[in-house]
Design an enzyme around this catalytic site. Structure first.
Site, short mmCIF file in Angstrom:
data_model
loop_
_atom_site.label_atom_id
_atom_site.label_comp_id
_atom_site.label_asym_id
_atom_site.label_seq_id
_atom_site.Cartn_x
_atom_site.Cartn_y
_atom_site.Cartn_z
N ARG A 1 -18.18 -1.10 -3.90
CA ARG A 1 -18.32 0.55 -4.14
C ARG A 1 -17.71 0.73 -5.77
O ARG A 1 -18.38 1.08 -6.32
CB ARG A 1 -17.30 1.18 -3.55
N CYS B 1 16.12 -32.67 14.45
CA CYS B 1 16.12 -31.52 14.41
C CYS B 1 16.75 -30.68 14.75
O CYS B 1 18.05 -31.64 15.36
CB CYS B 1 15.52 -32.26 16.15
N ASP C 1 0.82 -1.41 0.02
CA ASP C 1 0.22 0.01 -0.06
C ASP C 1 0.71 1.13 0.10
O ASP C 1 0.41 2.06 -0.22
CB ASP C 1 -1.41 0.37 0.75
N ALA C 2 2.23 1.01 1.13
CA ALA C 2 2.85 2.00 0.90
C ALA C 2 2.98 2.90 -0.68
O ALA C 2 3.61 3.80 -1.15
CB ALA C 2 3.83 2.52 2.40
N SER D 1 -14.04 8.77 -2.65
CA SER D 1 -12.98 8.78 -1.81
C SER D 1 -13.04 10.07 -1.27
O SER D 1 -13.00 11.15 -1.52
CB SER D 1 -12.11 8.46 -2.52
N LYS E 1 -3.73 9.87 7.22
CA LYS E 1 -3.16 8.56 7.33
C LYS E 1 -1.99 7.31 8.11
O LYS E 1 -1.11 8.58 8.90
CB LYS E 1 -2.86 8.46 5.73
N CYS F 1 15.04 -33.96 24.16
CA CYS F 1 15.44 -33.11 22.81
C CYS F 1 15.34 -32.04 23.88
O CYS F 1 14.59 -31.47 24.69
CB CYS F 1 14.15 -32.55 21.99
N TYR G 1 2.18 2.03 -3.66
CA TYR G 1 0.81 2.25 -3.91
C TYR G 1 0.82 3.79 -4.23
O TYR G 1 0.91 4.59 -5.26
CB TYR G 1 0.03 1.55 -3.61
N ASP G 2 0.91 4.01 -2.61
CA ASP G 2 0.49 5.50 -1.98
C ASP G 2 1.68 6.67 -2.73
O ASP G 2 1.21 7.86 -3.42
CB ASP G 2 0.33 5.81 -0.94
N ASP H 1 -9.91 -0.70 7.39
CA ASP H 1 -9.44 -1.15 6.72
C ASP H 1 -10.27 -2.04 5.89
O ASP H 1 -9.97 -3.47 6.33
CB ASP H 1 -7.68 -1.56 6.89
#
Ligand code: JCF
Length: 682
Positions: free
Chosen positions: A141, A413, A36-37, A85, A319, A437, A39-40, A122
């Site tokens: 929407r 392991c 998102d960051a 928006s 934001k 173990c 994109y923004d 969100d």
């Protein structure tokens, strides 16, 4: 006005192509690639350039549309009023600038203006139409003007009333709001998908949007979705409210959920304070928010301010920092848990996500690694939300370096070198070393000594670690062979404390069968199950000799638990340890099973939200051990609800129905009283 250089034209073309591609992947394919960051940042850069050179704006620029084209499969719905928006404010100065713009336009003092604030959920925005109080249609929407008709799916949400409440019902109400999935619901859904090898969602917003766009409403119905209203688009006849906050209260009266965190504040300082306060609480809300929605509260002033292009002048979205960031996967390590479960952990190049430095993330299991297709050296997107362990959500395969390495799941392991086994149909790989173990030993001993098991006073985590690291204690039996002199030689161990510990060990030898069975740490055998096993078989020998079918006859014991118990008692080293413990004097009166008092017998309880001092499973076990049933939903018959931070609809329902609600502090107080037998009823 100056003409753009070729360089700028190229940048615009690149930004548009990247944004279009990101949009398509996000909205159409449901497979986001870009954070998102990122994109923004790109959208904002494009908006800046277009603001400088308006001639560059084209109708199909990503800045000119709000969402994505409707998916095929659902009917198109034209929104009678467009779904807007909001413009963004990325820092406090931009909030102040918003207040100034509003104040200048209205020619009043900004510091006197009342604003209505609420968390910016969100999720997925939807619009609902009620005619004469009855839900007649619901839509996504979409691009803001045309959405998808998903009425049947929306009707499955419990938080969406099919009929409005109250006497004075409006002829027409079109209400907008957000459909979200809580962290709790999201994790449960993904955990189930992981086990069933199904589709894992990258974040709760995708999970909410994806769940709403199922063609089969029964699938939507099975998803933990919640609706919260934030705007009335049409309200006829006009109810005549003076403010947005009054209108929200009216929606509440009509039976719609609105934000519990809604507040009216004054001026820019009031707004900044609200944003800071909510920012501090963000991790504890139990659902994702990406900011704060700020609205001029006075509806007359809103009308005066009006709209620009596609956003109202009277509102803005502040934001918060993004919850997803990209970084490099430097390595993968494998951790061994108390039950031997082997978990791959991503070691990351440290990166700040929503204000916290993240250097590790969970990769869950081998299936998840395969699903992500991740390799060491890859650029990965990680997500940190709330108190949840950060997750790797996707891989930027296009950025894979030439020397990327495959992640190899260990066959032995990493702690004790025993074989790793993955049972048929099980997602989790486990070390088979059991008490041998080191990793499991510490955890097994901690559990063995814990208050609700053998309750060995003074044998805490640090001490257990010291004892295991020196190899003085390998099995619980070794504990009872410790002598005070040797203990006193440990660092920071006074003679007095070592004497006390030996006395506590001696005291713990006299126990009950239920506590002893619980203390063994058999997989999936909690306190309530241990008590059921003890009550059913009466003696340890009978329990140890039980066949799977005998075990399945015990209350609340299904095939999985029966198999775990059976396997446990078949292991020679476990039987040896038990024999040694008895030889060392561990004893219980066979007729005294050691059940806890059952003050909650016949009652049904519900746990919701997160608890700090214990997991929800533990809370559930403790309630069950007191005789209560623990259910997933609230009804009139619910005796009580325990609500931690992030509690949502269940808490609201309890309050609405008048069911008693306890917070964590109250719950702990009650638990202790019930468990000690001081109180016999709630
Ligand atoms: O929570 C939200 N995502 C949210 C979105 C809340 C609001 O009050 C909104 C919104 C989008 C538009 N209000 C408008 C006008």
């Amino acid at each position: 006005m100056s003409q753009p250089e070729q360089k700028t034209l190229d940048e615009v073309a690149t930004l548009r192509a990247e944004l279009d591609d990101a949009n398509y992947r996000y909205y159409v394919l449901d497979e986001p690639r870009m954070t998102d960051a990122d994109y923004d940042r790109r959208l904002r850069r494009l908006q800046e350039i277009e603001a400088e050179y308006p001639d560059l704006v084209t109708p199909d620029s990503p800045t000119q549309r709000v969402g994505a084209p409707p998916d095929a499969g659902f009917p198109e719905v034209q929104h009678a009023v467009p779904m807007l928006s909001l413009d963004n404010a990325l820092n406090e100065d931009e909030i102040t600038a918003f207040v100034k713009r509003v104040a200048d336009r209205l020619e009043i003092d900004g510091e006197t203006i009342a604003f209505c604030c609420e968390p910016k959920l969100d999720g997925a925005a939807v619009s609902l139409v009620y005619e004469q109080g009855v839900l007649v249609s619901g839509a996504t929407r979409g691009d803001g003007r045309t959405g998808e008709g998903i009425t049947s799916n929306l009707r499955t949400l419990r938080s969406i009333p099919l009929k409005l409440r109250g006497k004075a019902l409006p002829d027409l109400l079109e209400v907008r709001g957000e459909v979200i999935m809580s962290h709790e619901g999201f994790e449960a859904l993904n955990a189930k998908a992981r086990e069933e090898d199904g589709k894992v969602f990258a974040n709760p917003r995708n999970a909410a949007a994806g769940s709403l766009r199922q063609l089969d409403p029964r699938i939507t119905a099975s998803r933990p979705l919640e609706f919260s209203a934030y705007q009335a688009a049409r309200f006829e006849p006009d109810p005549g409210d003076a403010t947005h906050s009054e209108l929200m209260a009216r929606l509440g009266d009509l039976g719609l959920r609105t934000s519990a965190a809604l507040e009216v504040v004054t001026g820019s300082q009031g707004l900044i304070d609200y944003c800071r306060r909510l920012g501090e609480r963000r991790d504890r809300l139990g659902y994702d928010i990406d900011g704060v929605v700020i609205k001029v509260d006075d509806l007359r002033l809103q009308r005066e301010l009006g709209f620009v292009a596609r956003a109202p002048r009277w509102a803005i979205a502040f934001k918060f920092p993004a919850q997803e960031e990209t970084t490099t996967l430097n390595d993968v390590e494998f951790q061994v848990g108390r039950t031997g479960a082997i978990t791959p952990v991503a070691r990351l190049e440290p990166v700040t996500v929503a204000g916290v430095t993240v250097s590790n993330a969970s990769l869950h299991n081998a299936d998840e690694i395969a699903r992500l297709g991740v390799m060491i050296g890859d650029t990965v997107t990680i997500r940190r939300a709330g108190d949840v362990i950060p997750q790797v959500v996707r891989v930027e395969t296009s950025l894979r370096p030439a020397d990327a390495r495959e992640i190899v799941f260990p066959e032995r392991c990493p702690v004790c070198d025993s074989e790793v086994e993955r049972l048929e149909g099980e997602v989790v790989a486990r070390c088979s070393g059991g008490l041998y173990c080191g990793a499991q030993r510490k955890e097994a001993l901690k559990h063995f000594a814990s208050r609700r098991a053998l309750d060995i006073d003074g044998l805490g985590e640090k001490l257990i670690e010291a004892l295991v690291e020196r190899d003085w204690v390998k099995t619980p039996a070794d504990l009872f062979r410790l002598d005070a002199e040797r203990l006193a030689s440990l660092p920071r161990m006074a003679q007095k404390s070592s004497d006390n510990l030996v006395a506590a060990l001696d005291k713990a030898k006299q126990t009950t069968l239920a506590r002893f069975v619980f203390a063994l740490g058999i997989r999936e055998v909690g306190e309530a199950t241990a008590a059921n096993l003890a009550r059913h078989f009466g003696t340890l020998d009978a329990l140890m000799g039980a066949e799977v079918a005998d075990l399945e006859a015990v209350e609340d014991v299904g095939p999985v638990v029966a198999a775990h118990v059976h396997t446990f008692f078949r292991q020679p080293h476990n039987r040896d340890t038990i024999d040694e413990l008895r030889a060392l004097g561990l004893a219980w009166k066979e007729e005294e099973i050691g059940e806890r008092p059952q003050p909650l017998a016949g009652q049904t309880w519900v746990l919701t939200g997160t608890l700090e001092s214990m997991t929800r499973d533990e809370g559930k076990e403790r309630l069950q051990a007191l005789g209560a049933k623990v259910a997933g939903s609230v009804s009139k018959k619910t005796a009580g609800v325990v609500a931690g931070p992030g509690a949502g609809s269940k808490l609201a329902k309890a309050e609405q129905m008048g069911v008693p609600v306890l917070d964590e502090e109250g719950f702990l107080e009650r638990l202790e009283a019930w468990e000690s037998g001081r109180e016999t009823e709630q």
